[in-house]
Design a protein around this motif. Structure first.
Motif: not given
Length: 410
Positions: A25-39
């Motif tokens: 769950l912590a990784i899932a929350l952190w993924s919201e702020f991680s950079p991505t090419l297709l936001r």
């Protein structure tokens, strides 16, 4: 045992799974702020994060019964996952992590069939989501770029599907193994509890049998010596004036009987204190019984012993049976001929003891309360044997005991 209705934070059977859930769950929350090419511009990251937190809190309480509550709990988790994936700006990365957590929780809530159904449904939903995401991505790309990237996207989709399926299979097998081991532990715990209860009952029964054994030993040992002492003293009293010399002999023998009784009492106390058992030679000990019997009654029994060396417990059983048989003859039979036979046979492997006398005999059914015959019967049955008594008034008595032996002994 009270059935558990729910798994709570303090009673979770596998605490490391909770830690794993929180890490995912912590990784899932952190993924919201991680950079991505297709936001995605239409996402609601704050709402998605709140839903992920609510989904995490649902893991603190997992119902185990009734079935309707479990299903409702599971459906609510599925709805939260779909909403989190829908409102997330990086839904494709967030969605599989929450699905893995769902599979872990469902494995604790449902039986084997329910686990398989949940895992299969999770895989199908993941497959649909991947296909939907890739189609959405294809529509957002220019036609020329779509043609170039289509093979690569298909390969990525295949890799994602295969990897996620392997993860789900691994999780299913892991949870099945953990739950099976947990159930075996619970069964072992219950078996240990039943074993303790059985041990307590056995201890009570053993105490009762030990009391009976002590009563038999006291009766067989002290009773034998004191009976002879009483006979000697009665003879001395009768001859005190008529034949003082013979009376003196009777008193002397009575004193010897008293010394024997004292020795038997000391031996009984030593046995109760669990001192080392005396390893007796059966023939020599029976010879001593014969000599005492002769001194008491004036009758010399005929003895035939034909058996190999026996275990100490069997020696003691044979000794006590012969002792009790001679005690009964000296007290009641008024016999002038006694024969004792102890013989071991190999086919079948057993030991037979026969004590015969030509005394007055008795009605077997009229002598059902005495400790003597009861003790002999109990000793025979303790060795897996039987007792047979043949007697009638005026026809003497034949007492036969036999019990099995190990073939190595015979």
């Amino acid at each position: 045992m009270v059935p558990i209705r729910a798994i709570r934070l303090g009673s979770h059977p596998f605490p490391f799974l909770l830690v794993s859930e929180w890490a995912l769950l912590a990784i899932a929350l952190w993924s919201e702020f991680s950079p991505t090419l297709l936001r995605r511009s239409a996402g609601f990251p704050a709402a998605a994060q709140a839903i992920v937190l609510l989904f995490g809190l649902m893991g603190i309480w997992l119902p185990l019964r009734p079935q309707g509550v479990k299903i409702a709990h599971f459906i609510l988790q599925v709805i939260l996952i779909l909403l989190a994936a829908r409102w997330s700006t990086v839904g494709l990365r967030l969605f599989p992590l929450l699905q893995i957590v769902l599979v872990l929780r469902s494995s604790l809530m449902f039986n084997m069939l329910g686990r398989v159904l949940v895992t299969s449904g999770t895989f199908v939903v993941f497959l649909i989501m991947v296909q939907s995401q890739l189609q959405s991505l294809g529509r957002s790309l220019p036609p020329r770029a779509n043609e170039v990237l289509l093979p690569q996207l298909s390969g990525i989709r295949l890799n994602l599907v295969v990897m996620f399926s392997l993860v789900l299979v691994f999780l299913l097998m892991l949870m099945n193994a953990l739950i099976a081991e947990r159930q075996r532990g619970e069964e072992l715990k219950m078996a240990n509890q039943k074993l303790k209860e059985s041990a307590a009952q056995i201890e009570i029964l053993a105490m009762g049998r030990e009391r009976s054994r002590i009563a038999r030993d006291i009766h067989d040992s002290l009773g034998h010596a004191l009976s002879g002492l009483n006979i000697q003293l009665e003879g001395a009293l009768k001859l005190w004036e008529a034949d003082p010399e013979q009376a003196r002999n009777f008193v002397t023998q009575a004193k010897m009987m008293g010394s024997t009784a004292l020795g038997e009492a000391r031996q009984a106390v030593a046995t109760l204190r669990q001192t080392d058992d005396l390893r007796k030679d059966l023939s020599s000990e029976i010879d001593l019984l014969i000599q005492r019997f002769r001194e008491t009654t004036g009758v010399l029994p005929q003895v035939a012993v034909d058996c190999p060396p026996l275990p100490e417990s069997v020696n003691l059983t044979v000794y006590r049976i012969v002792q009790e048989g001679l005690t009964n003859i000296s007290k009641y039979a008024r016999a002038d001929h006694v024969r004792i036979t102890i013989k071991a046979s190999s086919e079948p492997a057993q030991l037979a003891i026969t004590i015969e006398d030509n005394g007055v005999g008795f009605h077997p059914h009229h002598n059902s309360t005495g400790f003597g015959l009861r003790g002999i019967r109990e000793r025979a049955e303790a060795e897996g044997g039987q007792l047979r008594l043949i007697t009638a008034p005026g026809e003497g008595c034949t007492l036969s005991v036999w019990f099995p032996l190990d073939r190595e002994v015979t």
